[in-house]
Write a protein that holds these residues in place. Structure first.
Motif, PDB file in Angstrom:
ATOM      1  N   ALA A  23       5.452  -6.659  -4.141  1.00 24.13           N
ATOM      2  CA  ALA A  23       4.015  -6.354  -4.090  1.00 24.13           C
ATOM      3  C   ALA A  23       3.355  -6.633  -5.442  1.00 24.13           C
ATOM      4  N   GLY A  27       0.536  -9.406  -6.261  1.00 26.10           N
ATOM      5  CA  GLY A  27      -0.713  -8.956  -6.862  1.00 26.10           C
ATOM      6  C   GLY A  27      -1.033  -9.701  -8.149  1.00 26.10           C
ATOM      7  N   VAL A 128      -8.207  -7.797  -4.999  1.00 28.45           N
ATOM      8  CA  VAL A 128      -7.061  -7.588  -4.096  1.00 28.45           C
ATOM      9  C   VAL A 128      -5.767  -7.544  -4.898  1.00 28.45           C
ATOM     10  N   LEU A 132      -3.459  -4.193  -5.325  1.00 30.78           N
ATOM     11  CA  LEU A 132      -2.083  -4.206  -4.813  1.00 30.78           C
ATOM     12  C   LEU A 132      -1.104  -3.677  -5.866  1.00 30.78           C
ATOM     13  N   ARG A 135      -1.616   0.062  -6.316  1.00 36.49           N
ATOM     14  CA  ARG A 135      -1.100   0.783  -5.157  1.00 36.49           C
ATOM     15  C   ARG A 135       0.412   0.981  -5.229  1.00 36.49           C
ATOM     16  N   TYR A 136       1.102   0.050  -5.884  1.00 41.37           N
ATOM     17  CA  TYR A 136       2.562   0.146  -5.984  1.00 41.37           C
ATOM     18  C   TYR A 136       3.028   0.613  -7.367  1.00 41.37           C
ATOM     19  N   VAL A 199      -8.576  -1.692  -1.358  1.00 40.86           N
ATOM     20  CA  VAL A 199      -7.126  -1.904  -1.324  1.00 40.86           C
ATOM     21  C   VAL A 199      -6.362  -0.622  -1.635  1.00 40.86           C
TER      22      VAL A 199
END
Length: 292
Positions: A23, A27, A128, A132, A135-136, A199
């Motif tokens: 991910a 990203g 985006v 991403l 988010r990880y 996102v």
């Protein structure tokens, strides 16, 4: 813990690491695409350390990836000290990928010469990619880490501090490029910011975490030791089983979310973890304790 449980836990941990790595890689490549194929060829910049790197690259003629890597390193060292090893490793990996791909994409001509289209689509793709990575459990710009540290000393939110930095950085684009490019840069930043919001599903810095586990004391001690966050133990009762249980409650930042999940998975793979966004946190003992 049985041998079967240990093997299952190791397998789960490896799967999570692989998923996070893929991910963050995707990203970082998306961010490099937004920068080198849309924004930078049209003299439009992003905010934060990336924006400073774009201007320095334009003035010096040196590769953009070189400045992105060098300027971000001190911030990710601070991130390692304040947030944790998982965050720092994830972020450094993302920055390395970003630096490499901005260099690889440099000879590729701009996808479009239409400045408005480049601003809109460059901002979306960049947003985006950054979203991403966040988010990880990583980051691609050191400004956010600096804002988290300053937030502990001043009565402003992380978002307000970042916006303050970016007003100066994006305004400087008017002197390096032209004032119309500075205005397009602000537009690209707003588009990227809103895309990240979609996102990540919420950009507020604080999150509440509720953990239900029979190993509540071990998890609570690990959160305090590794994240420097205080926890509250609450008495609970299972509606179905009727058993008494301890519930752990704590407030974390979204950059600490990945490390919290690691802690829970390492200690109790059967634990129930619920994380929610918090609009605002005031008072109490919410400030993070220093980890030595």
């Amino acid at each position: 813990m049985t041998e079967l449980s240990r093997n299952k836990q190791k397998k789960l941990s490896k799967t999570n690491v692989l998923k996070r790595g893929i991910a963050i890689f995707i990203g970082a490549v998306l961010m490099a695409t937004g920068l080198e194929i849309f924004l930078v060829p049209n003299n439009v910049i992003d905010g934060g350390v990336t924006g400073i790197s774009i201007m320095l690259s334009h003035i010096s003629g040196l590769p953009l990836g070189l400045f992105i890597f060098i300027l971000n390193l001190p911030f990710f060292y601070l991130g390692y000290k304040q947030i944790g090893k998982t965050f720092a490793i994830s972020s450094v990996f993302g920055i390395i990928v970003l630096s490499i791909f901005t260099s690889l994409f440099y000879p590729i001509p701009a996808f479009t010469d239409d400045i408005l289209l480049a601003t809109i689509f460059g901002g979306i793709i960049l947003g985006v990619g950054v979203g991403l990575v966040i988010r990880y459990g990583g980051a691609l710009d050191g400004t956010e880490i600096l804002a988290i540290l300053i937030n502990k000393k001043v009565p402003f939110s992380v978002g307000e501090i970042i916006m303050f930095f970016n007003l100066f950085i994006l305004g400087a684009a008017g002197f390096v490029f032209t004032w119309d490019r500075a205005m397009y840069s602000i537009l690209a930043y707003i588009i990227a910011f809103k895309t990240i919001d979609v996102v990540v599903l919420g950009l507020e810095q604080s999150k509440s975490a509720w953990i239900f586990s029979n190993k509540n004391k071990e998890i609570g001690d690990a959160i305090l030791a590794r994240l420097g966050r205080g926890v509250t133990y609450m008495n609970g009762e299972g509606a179905y089983s009727g058993d008494d249980t301890k519930v752990i409650f704590c407030v974390i930042t979204r950059l600490e979310e990945a490390e919290l999940k690691n802690i829970v998975d390492e200690i109790d793979t059967t634990a129930f973890l619920a994380i929610a966004d918090i609009a605002e946190v005031r008072g109490g003992r919410n400030k993070k304790k220093d980890i030595h």
